[in-house]
Scaffold this motif. Structure first.
Motif, PDB file in Angstrom:
ATOM      1  N   HIS A  55      -1.329 -11.418   3.924  1.00 34.94           N
ATOM      2  CA  HIS A  55      -0.333  -9.500   3.824  1.00 34.94           C
ATOM      3  C   HIS A  55       0.543 -10.963   4.361  1.00 34.94           C
ATOM      4  CE1 HIS A  55      -4.202  -8.444   6.649  1.00 34.94           C
ATOM      5  NE2 HIS A  55      -3.624  -6.898   6.299  1.00 34.94           N
ATOM      6  N   ASN A  88      -2.033   3.305   8.858  1.00 43.01           N
ATOM      7  CA  ASN A  88      -3.314   1.887   8.276  1.00 43.01           C
ATOM      8  C   ASN A  88      -2.730   1.276   6.793  1.00 43.01           C
ATOM      9  OD1 ASN A  88      -5.182   3.178   8.775  1.00 43.01           O
ATOM     10  ND2 ASN A  88      -6.054   4.938   7.517  1.00 43.01           N
ATOM     11  N   ARG A  89      -1.458   1.772   6.296  1.00 42.82           N
ATOM     12  CA  ARG A  89      -0.320   1.247   4.707  1.00 42.82           C
ATOM     13  C   ARG A  89       0.427   0.741   5.506  1.00 42.82           C
ATOM     14  NH1 ARG A  89      -4.211   4.081   2.863  1.00 42.82           N
ATOM     15  NH2 ARG A  89      -6.040   3.661   1.290  1.00 42.82           N
ATOM     16  N   TRP A  90       0.891   1.286   6.635  1.00 40.76           N
ATOM     17  CA  TRP A  90       2.645   0.431   6.603  1.00 40.76           C
ATOM     18  C   TRP A  90       3.195   1.294   8.205  1.00 40.76           C
ATOM     19  CZ3 TRP A  90       2.290   5.056   2.973  1.00 40.76           C
ATOM     20  CH2 TRP A  90       1.519   6.168   3.421  1.00 40.76           C
ATOM     21  N   ILE A 112       5.762  -1.465   4.012  1.00 42.23           N
ATOM     22  CA  ILE A 112       4.996  -0.612   3.278  1.00 42.23           C
ATOM     23  C   ILE A 112       4.226  -1.424   3.174  1.00 42.23           C
ATOM     24  CG2 ILE A 112       3.791   0.372   1.864  1.00 42.23           C
ATOM     25  CD1 ILE A 112       6.379   2.064   1.530  1.00 42.23           C
ATOM     26  N   ASN A 113       3.309  -2.141   3.649  1.00 42.53           N
ATOM     27  CA  ASN A 113       2.071  -3.054   2.611  1.00 42.53           C
ATOM     28  C   ASN A 113       1.921  -3.442   1.071  1.00 42.53           C
ATOM     29  OD1 ASN A 113       0.545  -5.561   3.275  1.00 42.53           O
ATOM     30  ND2 ASN A 113      -1.426  -4.565   2.949  1.00 42.53           N
ATOM     31  N   ASN A 115       0.024  -4.547  -2.122  1.00 41.76           N
ATOM     32  CA  ASN A 115      -1.126  -5.091  -2.996  1.00 41.76           C
ATOM     33  C   ASN A 115      -0.263  -6.086  -3.843  1.00 41.76           C
ATOM     34  OD1 ASN A 115      -2.948  -5.745  -5.596  1.00 41.76           O
ATOM     35  ND2 ASN A 115      -4.372  -4.564  -3.424  1.00 41.76           N
ATOM     36  N   PRO A 121       0.914   0.612  -2.744  1.00 41.75           N
ATOM     37  CA  PRO A 121       0.535   0.623  -0.605  1.00 41.75           C
ATOM     38  C   PRO A 121      -1.084  -0.162  -0.621  1.00 41.75           C
ATOM     39  CG  PRO A 121       1.811   2.542  -1.403  1.00 41.75           C
ATOM     40  CD  PRO A 121       1.658   1.955  -2.411  1.00 41.75           C
ATOM     41  N   ALA A 122      -0.649  -1.011   0.482  1.00 39.36           N
ATOM     42  CA  ALA A 122      -2.168  -1.110   0.621  1.00 39.36           C
ATOM     43  C   ALA A 122      -2.395  -1.195   1.969  1.00 39.36           C
ATOM     44  CB  ALA A 122      -2.262  -2.646   0.286  1.00 39.36           C
ATOM     45  N   ARG A 123      -4.021  -1.333   1.840  1.00 36.64           N
ATOM     46  CA  ARG A 123      -4.429  -0.290   3.546  1.00 36.64           C
ATOM     47  C   ARG A 123      -4.339  -2.347   4.651  1.00 36.64           C
ATOM     48  NH1 ARG A 123      -7.753   2.294   6.423  1.00 36.64           N
ATOM     49  NH2 ARG A 123      -8.866   1.912   8.068  1.00 36.64           N
TER      50      ARG A 123
END
Length: 258
Positions: A55, A88-90, A112-113, A115, A121-123
């Motif tokens: 991550h 789930n994404r942040w 925010i994660n 990709n 945004p990524a899970r």
């Protein structure tokens, strides 16, 4: 803001000294420097948790900083970081910065994660989330903007803010901490604001890139002139700074005494 759950094994706790480049002419830890510390302690916690490789990329959507008492030059900083809300994404992450002489800064940021390939945004992985959730019971965090951009027609001031090569980070955008340099420029003209606890919030809408003609649009809303920020702030002056490139709003900051 959520109080620090101290003692707690999942609160990341570290220390480092306050350096000369972090302070203003009076020796106060600056907002832009505090923001760099907030970013750096986040990287350190990510490494400590073992998710630096899986991550690695995050962008901030909002950072709220409360200057409770100034932290002064040559002090030792104690930084504590923990999660105050997830989805789930942040997630929202709290950072409290304390100086040994009594200075204190509280902050909360919405991260925010991202990709690496899609830049979207990524899970967040389940094992990472399980670690974050050990300090919060908020697991359905949603984004809600607090601030609205100010227009040009009724602005108190509009000024250019040149974007430098050194302002650009690995996302090829102006780094988060640079937005806080704009805040420091404003506070340099309003020293009385630094005599009492102060809250500054910046929300990011779109990135600023190298070559953009960035302008800062300032509005001052005197006490009693508006309730647009909520009834609880109607009794104090609120200043907003809108970061604009042409007709696009890139970010908005609000500044008011607590």
């Amino acid at each position: 803001m959520m109080p620090v759950p101290d003692p707690h094994p999942d609160v990341f706790d570290t220390q480092w000294p306050l350096r000369v480049a972090d302070v203003d002419r009076e020796g106060r830890l600056k907002f832009d420097a505090a923001t760099r510390h907030i970013q750096d302690v986040g990287s350190d916690q990510l490494r400590e948790m073992g998710f630096e490789e899986t991550h690695p990329l995050w962008i901030v959507r909002r950072t709220m900083i409360d200057l409770i008492a100034p932290i002064e030059f040559k002090d030792m900083l104690r930084l504590r970081r923990w999660c105050s809300g997830t989805s789930n994404r942040w997630c929202e992450m709290r950072v409290r910065i304390d100086g040994r002489k009594g200075g204190r800064i509280e902050s909360e940021a919405f991260w925010i994660n991202i990709n690496r390939e899609t830049q979207g945004p990524a899970r967040i992985s389940d094992d990472f989330l399980s670690g974050l959730r050990r300090t919060t019971d908020v697991d359905r965090l949603r984004w809600k903007a607090y601030l609205k951009a100010g227009g040009r027609d009724d602005a108190d001031e509009i000024r250019a803010y040149p974007v430098r090569v050194s302002d650009i980070d690995i996302f090829d955008h102006m780094n988060n901490s640079v937005y806080w340099s704009v805040v420091e420029d404003f506070l340099g003209t309003q020293p009385d604001l630094l005599k009492a606890p102060l809250r500054v919030t910046i929300e990011h809408d779109l990135p600023v890139a190298l070559g953009d003609s960035l302008e800062i649009i300032r509005h001052t809303h005197p006490a009693g002139s508006t309730d647009r920020f909520g009834e609880e702030l109607a009794d104090r002056t609120v200043t907003t700074l809108t970061y604009s490139v042409g007709d696009e709003t890139k970010a908005v900051a609000s500044i008011f005494p607590l």
